[in-house]
Design an enzyme around this catalytic site. Sequence first.
Site, PDB file in Angstrom:
ATOM      1  N   LYS A   1      58.694  33.830  -0.258  1.00  0.00           N
ATOM      2  CA  LYS A   1      58.154  35.092  -0.765  1.00  0.00           C
ATOM      3  C   LYS A   1      59.111  36.254  -0.498  1.00  0.00           C
ATOM      4  O   LYS A   1      59.286  37.135  -1.350  1.00  0.00           O
ATOM      5  CB  LYS A   1      56.787  35.373  -0.128  1.00  0.00           C
TER       6      LYS A   1
ATOM      7  N   SER B   1      46.279  34.213  -0.078  1.00  0.00           N
ATOM      8  CA  SER B   1      47.334  35.114   0.394  1.00  0.00           C
ATOM      9  C   SER B   1      47.470  36.388  -0.421  1.00  0.00           C
ATOM     10  O   SER B   1      48.202  37.294  -0.036  1.00  0.00           O
ATOM     11  CB  SER B   1      48.674  34.376   0.453  1.00  0.00           C
TER      12      SER B   1
HETATM   13 CA   LIG Z   1      49.349  33.760  -3.052  1.00  0.00          CA
END
Ligand SMILES: [Ca+2]
Lengths: 203, 203, 203, 203, 203, 203
Positions: free
Chosen positions: B138, B95
């Site tokens: 996140k 990611s």
């Molecule tokens: Ca990551």
Amino acid sequence: TPESAERTAVPGVATGLAVTGAGGDVLFIEATSMEGEPGLTLTGQLGDVMKESAHIALSYLRSHGRELGLDPNALAARRIHLHVPAGAVPKDGPSAGITMVTALASLASGRPVRSDIGMTGEVTLAGRVLPIGGVKQKLLAAHRAGLSDVIIPARNEPDLDDLPEEVRAGLRIHPLADVADVLRIALEPAAAEVPAAPHLAAV
Amino acid sequence: TPESAERTAVPGVATGLAVTGAGGDVLFIEATSMEGEPGLTLTGQLGDVMKESAHIALSYLRSHGRELGLDPNALAARRIHLHVPAGAVPKDGPSAGITMVTALASLASGRPVRSDIGMTGEVTLAGRVLPIGGVKQKLLAAHRAGLSDVIIPARNEPDLDDLPEEVRAGLRIHPLADVADVLRIALEPAAAEVPAAPHLAAV
Amino acid sequence: TPESAERTAVPGVATGLAVTGAGGDVLFIEATSMEGEPGLTLTGQLGDVMKESAHIALSYLRSHGRELGLDPNALAARRIHLHVPAGAVPKDGPSAGITMVTALASLASGRPVRSDIGMTGEVTLAGRVLPIGGVKQKLLAAHRAGLSDVIIPARNEPDLDDLPEEVRAGLRIHPLADVADVLRIALEPAAAEVPAAPHLAAV
Amino acid sequence: TPESAERTAVPGVATGLAVTGAGGDVLFIEATSMEGEPGLTLTGQLGDVMKESAHIALSYLRSHGRELGLDPNALAARRIHLHVPAGAVPKDGPSAGITMVTALASLASGRPVRSDIGMTGEVTLAGRVLPIGGVKQKLLAAHRAGLSDVIIPARNEPDLDDLPEEVRAGLRIHPLADVADVLRIALEPAAAEVPAAPHLAAV
Amino acid sequence: TPESAERTAVPGVATGLAVTGAGGDVLFIEATSMEGEPGLTLTGQLGDVMKESAHIALSYLRSHGRELGLDPNALAARRIHLHVPAGAVPKDGPSAGITMVTALASLASGRPVRSDIGMTGEVTLAGRVLPIGGVKQKLLAAHRAGLSDVIIPARNEPDLDDLPEEVRAGLRIHPLADVADVLRIALEPAAAEVPAAPHLAAV
Amino acid sequence: TPESAERTAVPGVATGLAVTGAGGDVLFIEATSMEGEPGLTLTGQLGDVMKESAHIALSYLRSHGRELGLDPNALAARRIHLHVPAGAVPKDGPSAGITMVTALASLASGRPVRSDIGMTGEVTLAGRVLPIGGVKQKLLAAHRAGLSDVIIPARNEPDLDDLPEEVRAGLRIHPLADVADVLRIALEPAAAEVPAAPHLAAV
Ligand SMILES: [Ca+2]
Ligand SMILES: [Ca+2]
Ligand SMILES: [Ca+2]
Ligand SMILES: [Ca+2]
Ligand SMILES: [Ca+2]
Ligand SMILES: [Ca+2]
Ligand SMILES: [Ca+2]
Ligand SMILES: [Ca+2]
Ligand SMILES: [Ca+2]
Ligand SMILES: [Ca+2]
Ligand SMILES: [Ca+2]
Ligand SMILES: [Ca+2]
């Protein structure tokens, strides 16, 4: 301190601080260079994280050397060997990062590292000084070893509260966030003259 | 956000978002380059998948650089070092892909990354942005860190439903499918002038 | 199928078919090239057998390129990077062989792969197409994904008996024994003109 | 035999004999070459002993090529790729040694291998043919596959006693001790003309 | 002895003595050279210690070649391949050291090794012959194989007491301490003429 | 002592002291050089720490060679091979460091090492001699082997209290802190003339 004075007498050697099984201790980072395939030889039974620290230290200096006033060829065109005695003791962790930068910058500039200063701190590729652990034990070790100055990461300043008053009074502590400031404090001016070494062939 | 402003002040540093044991967190991808054998040095205790992401990011930029307006030699003819602090924390997963592309494009163009923007998303070799996990954690971390803008993969848009209204209102969220769009949003114009750094030899 | 149309729009991307824990699925093989040390970079968490497939695919094209009408330097004198998203999913097996040949031939010729065609089959160094497993699941996946044509190994023709009549009627199936025939069917004519990409510096 | 005829139609492919879990079987060794860094790429999930056989085969031909009438540059100045399908089946053992020498000599000379001949035998660096195991199963497989001739190591001649009379009568068996004799028997004269392959660009 | 006569007929092959699960045995060390990147290719399923022996043997000859009358380029400028058949039998230990020196010196000088002589002994980088184990079994094997002469390390002389009188009477035993003496005894004079090998292209 | 006299007769061989399962023992470090890719080949089943010692020894001499009067090209432009017999005995630890420096300096200068001197001590990259273990056993072994002089690290002087009076009286013991002093004591003057070796071709 007699030992660190003797060990750091030549450019390329810096005094670090480590946490060992038996509390804190002083360690030395030795760097030298030679003709040969450019790159980094690492010895001293270093673990993965500590090996990466050495690569970060070298890349920082190679990409920022010009703005730091270092000869760009001193680190780029020669083989660098960085060793951490004692050779049989496994070592790991990121906290020798700024000591490695200092040893390599000393090597590249020919300016010795001050023998009365110890240091600990992770370094990033962009030159930031990140916090590390074991500040109390490391500063006790620095005091025991007779060092006068210690560099620590700025973000470790709160850890100084745990330090015995006597130790805190006996050390000049420099909390820093940028490794360029570390070099400004730790490196001596360039030596005027190197004393001639005994010539082996003449023995 | 003071920290990301300080960390991303120089070209080559981009702000990513990660999921850790303790929720989400902000991380920084640092890239620099130097003369030497072309190739990629990776540090920061990166796992296999994350190392592959870095190679994908670099190959994408090297093969599409010309159409993106990047100097082809900036990434092809120099040694690239990409580091993800903190150095002792193991990291893995795909990611950080678009963050790596952004850090490398910033390095190659000399254009800093916007300090108020964070991002997460897998990148493919053809420049597609693929969905990732942990969007909610996140974005909470991005909000906590004071970022104003966040880039996420277009196919992660449905995950925004889980976000507290306050967080969603406090962040400009950019769902994107093409990494070229990421670069268009994340990179600042080229700096007019770089402030001179203190010269080490002059200390 | 919108996804494969978008994914295979540029030369170097081909649509494969795989068996996963959850039945069959469509996957994409992405190839790109850049200046640098000739050789093959492989990403996508590929297992040993699949990495060998990529080397076989490249060697086949490099040693037979001239008779296939490919520019011999397109694959021999440049660095090739082949990636199979999604980056965190481990993949293995020989059945992506002909898809890899197709992606690389597309890259070398500049001719895009037809976006409505999927394929599966092991390739040998001499260009034979060898049988693979999971034909039924792969063809169900191709149908689900809206593909119109599927290439399978000639020796897998008997497996078509297991296919539901509706699926079989909805797909043009090409059983082939020679990878040169795969390329003849799968590659579109060279694009007359490449649309200009947005120029990053102009943003 | 239709399969070996099709497989060995081009120079660089030789028919070997192997012992598998299900008795004996025919296998094919495929070799090709291309411009690039001289050396040997090996695929087909080969074990350590079989990889070493390939290096022995190549070194034998490179150091004895001149006396065998081979173009010294054909194997020394190009990249060689040797593959043993099927790609997912692990293979090991020294008994493919003479088949590898034959495939490589065929590649270097442009002379195809006879399609009606199979072979098994360890080769040494000096070109001796050493005995191997599984002769009975391998010759049964050769007979089943319709081959007319089989090469075995001279020191395996006693194993022929175990063979059914019908099989023994149906095969011309060549017990040999020197790999130069293997090449004399197995390679066809150089093809007068190679039929033109279909040109990809012309499709 | 027919076998060793046939095996050592060409320069580069020497007869060694080994201890196996079934007592002692004769083995052959085969060396050849070819154009290519200088260095050493080792095959025959050699263990770590035996691989190191080969490097010691080559370094001894490369650094002492001139004083031994060897063409310095014969070993330094070419690729050397050293193989120990049979290829599937794992082998290890230092006792083939002097046999390896002999095979390589034979290769470099073009002088064949005497076919009636076997040998065993560790070699050091400075050319000393160090003692090894299994002397009795090795000499029984040499006698059984019909060899007339055997070289052993000087410091193994006491082990000869264990040898049956008949074996001791049937072998000329040379206890040596310096590998230069081994070469003096084991190598035949340079062949006056090499018989022409059959030319493959002429078949 | 006959053995060390014979072993150290040529430049490049130095006598070390080791602790083994059976008390202390004398060992020999052999070094030689040849044309080829510069670098270090290490044999003798050396462990990680001992391999690092060899790299430290070589780097010390390469970066300090000029001040020691050594020909800079002797170690930098040639391939160095360092071997520690016996070849099958695993060895590890840092205490052969100064012996390795001595063997390499002997090789580079052409000055043999004194055959009556043994030594033990870790060396650092900056040339410091660090303390090691097993001093008592090593000095007993040196005495048993008939050596007249022994070099130990200065910081190991306190260990001499454990030594039997007779041994202490029979050995000249040199406690040293700087490896340059080791070389001053251990190397003989350059040989006036090397006796001609027998010429192999003349046999
Ligand atoms: Ca990551
Ligand atoms: Ca680790
Ligand atoms: Ca530390
Ligand atoms: Ca992994
Ligand atoms: Ca595998
Ligand atoms: Ca597959
Ligand atoms: Ca076999
Ligand atoms: Ca094995
Ligand atoms: Ca071992
Ligand atoms: Ca042996
Ligand atoms: Ca270790
Ligand atoms: Ca030791």
